[in-house]
Design an enzyme around this catalytic site. Structure first.
Site, short mmCIF file in Angstrom:
data_model
loop_
_atom_site.label_atom_id
_atom_site.label_comp_id
_atom_site.label_asym_id
_atom_site.label_seq_id
_atom_site.Cartn_x
_atom_site.Cartn_y
_atom_site.Cartn_z
N THR A 181 101.03 -4.92 113.11
CA THR A 181 100.78 -4.19 114.35
C THR A 181 99.66 -4.85 115.14
O THR A 181 99.76 -5.03 116.36
CB THR A 181 100.42 -2.73 114.04
OG1 THR A 181 101.51 -2.13 113.33
CG2 THR A 181 100.18 -1.95 115.32
N ASP A 182 98.58 -5.22 114.46
CA ASP A 182 97.49 -5.91 115.14
C ASP A 182 97.96 -7.25 115.71
O ASP A 182 97.61 -7.61 116.85
CB ASP A 182 96.34 -6.16 114.16
CG ASP A 182 95.45 -4.93 113.97
OD1 ASP A 182 95.46 -4.05 114.84
OD2 ASP A 182 94.76 -4.85 112.94
N ILE A 183 98.72 -7.98 114.93
CA ILE A 183 99.17 -9.30 115.36
C ILE A 183 100.07 -9.20 116.60
O ILE A 183 99.89 -9.92 117.59
CB ILE A 183 99.91 -10.04 114.22
CG1 ILE A 183 98.97 -10.31 113.04
CG2 ILE A 183 100.53 -11.34 114.73
CD1 ILE A 183 97.83 -11.22 113.36
N GLY A 186 98.10 -8.31 119.63
CA GLY A 186 97.40 -9.48 120.15
C GLY A 186 98.33 -10.39 120.93
O GLY A 186 97.94 -10.97 121.96
#
Length: 396
Positions: A181-183, A186
């Protein structure tokens, strides 16, 4: 003619930390932007302490640089600024005058107390592209709540479709092995910023980009969303099997595991021939993907029984020979030893101030005329404070 890096001349003020924001700004730095990473004095980015493992110095001893931090901060410069002090706030605003983009991932309203939120800055910095990355976005009933990758994987539906089926051993919800999710957030933030730069070329104005982990995560579910939206039935966990294509899953061989990814009916016929059961390829129960999905529970056990009798690499060679997509399941050390990975030069080493070099994973973006350059390893805390203050603000 020597061509400049794609984002040469673009400067980014990076007030983000941990993963989603730094992943975005690392992309921009790789593309040639001058990324100034603003960090808390003495502590810096949270991920500096997320170890072990830590980078080794030239003597093989642990440094204070965590591998996690190194993974997402290359090609940047670090400056220590105390946002809790009037002087620190003034410095950030001074730097903002010389920047094209500001990226932050504070909680909604978190920068307002410093006068560094978008509403407080938009009139003074009309050309600034201001990107806010939060858990739930700037609006809605959850806007002010903090959001973290793991909880979003659960809340956003990914864990309801990841993991073995509930009726099988080991069944139940499972998170992904990396903070996807973070990737993906980003990555979406990077794309949005590049689009805003292009729009500014026409209008001459900046704007506010509202990027939320939950939004990006739901968008990432792709066909699974549409499976629900068109049928009204929420997809369930299917282990390593595909919801819409059969056979498209992991099979156990006599000495390991392999993936078979049959993408069309022609490949299925080739697959059956390679397995010694050509009649399956023309059987009305299996000849089309639609039929194979309907008869999955009968077909798959038969295929599993055959695959289990042979060795993994022998099956892979046999299937590759007839054009059936397949491959091994590798550990990460095996990944970096793979000849294709070596040929693509994905393991890079960059000189590091502690002595020796720091490893980094190469950017997957390949340019024929302006290749990615690996100029700096992830910076030491405050490594460029004096340099930035002198170069950009002309201070003593």
């Amino acid at each position: 003619m020597t061509r400049r890096a794609p984002l040469s001349g673009i400067r980014v003020l990076d007030l983000s930390r941990v993963l989603a924001g730094p992943w975005c700004t690392q992309n921009l730095a790789d593309l040639g932007a001058d990324v100034i990473k603003v960090e808390r004095p003495k502590l810096g980015d949270d991920t500096r302490a997320w170890g072990p493992p830590y980078l080794k110095d030239e003597n093989g001893e642990d440094t204070t640089e965590a591998a996690y931090y190194l993974s997402t901060n290359r090609n940047k410069r670090s400056i220590e600024i105390d946002l809790a002090s009037p002087e620190g706030i003034k410095l950030v605003k001074e730097l903002a005058k010389h920047c094209d983009i500001l990226v932050e991932n504070f909680k909604v309203g978190g920068l307002k107390q410093y006068g560094l939120d978008y509403e407080s800055m938009k009139d003074e910095f009309p050309t600034l592209i201001y990107c806010s990355i939060t858990g739930f976005g700037q609006t809605g009933p959850y806007a002010e709540r903090p959001g973290y990758d793991f909880m979003i994987q659960g809340m956003g539906g990914l864990m309801s479709i990841t993991g073995e089926r509930d009726d099988l051993p080991g069944g139940g919800p499972q998170k992904a092995g990396v903070a996807v999710t973070d990737i993906i957030t980003g990555m979406y933030a990077s794309v949005a910023i590049l689009a805003a730069i292009q729009e500014r070329n026409h209008s001459g104005l900046g704007q506010h980009l509202d990027i939320a982990l939950l939004d990006c995560h739901i968008s990432m579910l792709a066909n699974q969303n549409l499976n629900f939206m068109t049928s009204g039935q929420a997809p369930k966990r299917a282990g390593n099997a595909h919801q819409n294509v059969v056979p498209y899953q992991v099979f156990k061989t006599s000495d390991g595991f392999m993936i078979v990814a049959v993408g069309n009916d022609s490949q299925f016929r080739s697959y059956c021939t390679a397995l010694g059961i050509p009649e399956y390829g023309t059987d009305p129960k299996y000849a089309t993907n639609r039929a194979r999905i309907l008869n999955r529970s009968e077909l798959i056990p038969s295929l599993e029984k055959i695959i289990a009798t042979g060795e993994r690499d022998a099956w892979i060679a046999k299937l590759e020979a007839v054009g059936v997509p397949c491959g091994p399941i590798q550990t990460i050390d095996q990944v970096f030893a793979h000849p294709q990975v070596i040929a693509r030069d994905i393991w890079k080493n960059i000189p590091h101030p502690t002595g020796g070099t720091a490893p980094t994973t190469a950017s997957p973006m390949h340019f024929s005329a302006t290749p990615i350059q690996y100029k700096r390893s992830a910076p030491m805390l405050g490594e460029h404070t004096d340099e930035i203050l002198k170069e950009i603000l002309g201070k003593s």
